[in-house]
Design an enzyme around this catalytic site. Sequence first.
Site, PDB file in Angstrom:
ATOM      1  N   THR A  98      -6.774  10.583   6.010  1.00  0.00           N
ATOM      2  CA  THR A  98      -7.514  10.233   5.091  1.00  0.00           C
ATOM      3  C   THR A  98      -8.730   9.288   5.517  1.00  0.00           C
ATOM      4  O   THR A  98      -9.115   8.422   4.984  1.00  0.00           O
ATOM      5  CB  THR A  98      -6.858   9.329   3.911  1.00  0.00           C
ATOM      6  OG1 THR A  98      -6.195   8.200   4.839  1.00  0.00           O
ATOM      7  CG2 THR A  98      -5.824   9.905   3.632  1.00  0.00           C
TER       8      THR A  98
ATOM      9  N   HIS B 275       1.021  -1.243  -0.089  1.00  0.00           N
ATOM     10  CA  HIS B 275       0.006  -0.053   0.053  1.00  0.00           C
ATOM     11  C   HIS B 275       1.047   1.141   0.060  1.00  0.00           C
ATOM     12  O   HIS B 275       1.173   1.737   1.150  1.00  0.00           O
ATOM     13  CB  HIS B 275      -0.956   0.047   1.298  1.00  0.00           C
ATOM     14  CG  HIS B 275      -1.847   1.133   1.306  1.00  0.00           C
ATOM     15  ND1 HIS B 275      -2.994   1.094   0.585  1.00  0.00           N
ATOM     16  CD2 HIS B 275      -1.723   2.297   1.612  1.00  0.00           C
ATOM     17  CE1 HIS B 275      -3.744   2.226   0.789  1.00  0.00           C
ATOM     18  NE2 HIS B 275      -2.765   2.694   1.572  1.00  0.00           N
TER      19      HIS B 275
END
Length: 160
Positions: free
Chosen positions: A75, A20
């Site tokens: 986020t 990721h």
Amino acid sequence: MVRSREHSYICLKAYIVGEHGDSSVALWSSISVGGVPILSFLQNQQITYEKETLESIHKEVIGGAYEVINLKGYTSWAIGYSVASLARSLLRDQRRIHPVSVLAKGFYGINGGELFLSLPAQLGRGGVLGITNVHLTDEESGRLRDSANTILQVQTQLGI
């Protein structure tokens, strides 16, 4: 889902796999819109595209997360939406495909230790029911193995 001009929804399916972050891999060969593979559609319609354009889009996706973090510090909306989608699949036993972190050893030629990477997997009430055999091009497979090696190197540095 993407809303079209006619106010109906079109299903967009795309996977980002691997680590990721910077070494993640966009699976362009498996992206579909309304069930139609996008690269095949472009070829059939004789619409030209360049590999560099696809790479640029992928870099913007990665950079977009960093931009949000720099502006907001986190986020949360994307994480919240993802968690809700995963929970829905698990609790309702929907058996939908999600890119989740799974033990990757032995898949797509990934070897060399216990390693968890994001791969498309079917989720249901029992958790991960299996890793989905999504067709990867040779280039995508190579990039996924490179992403795996990035994680393995960090694990080695950390003594894991």
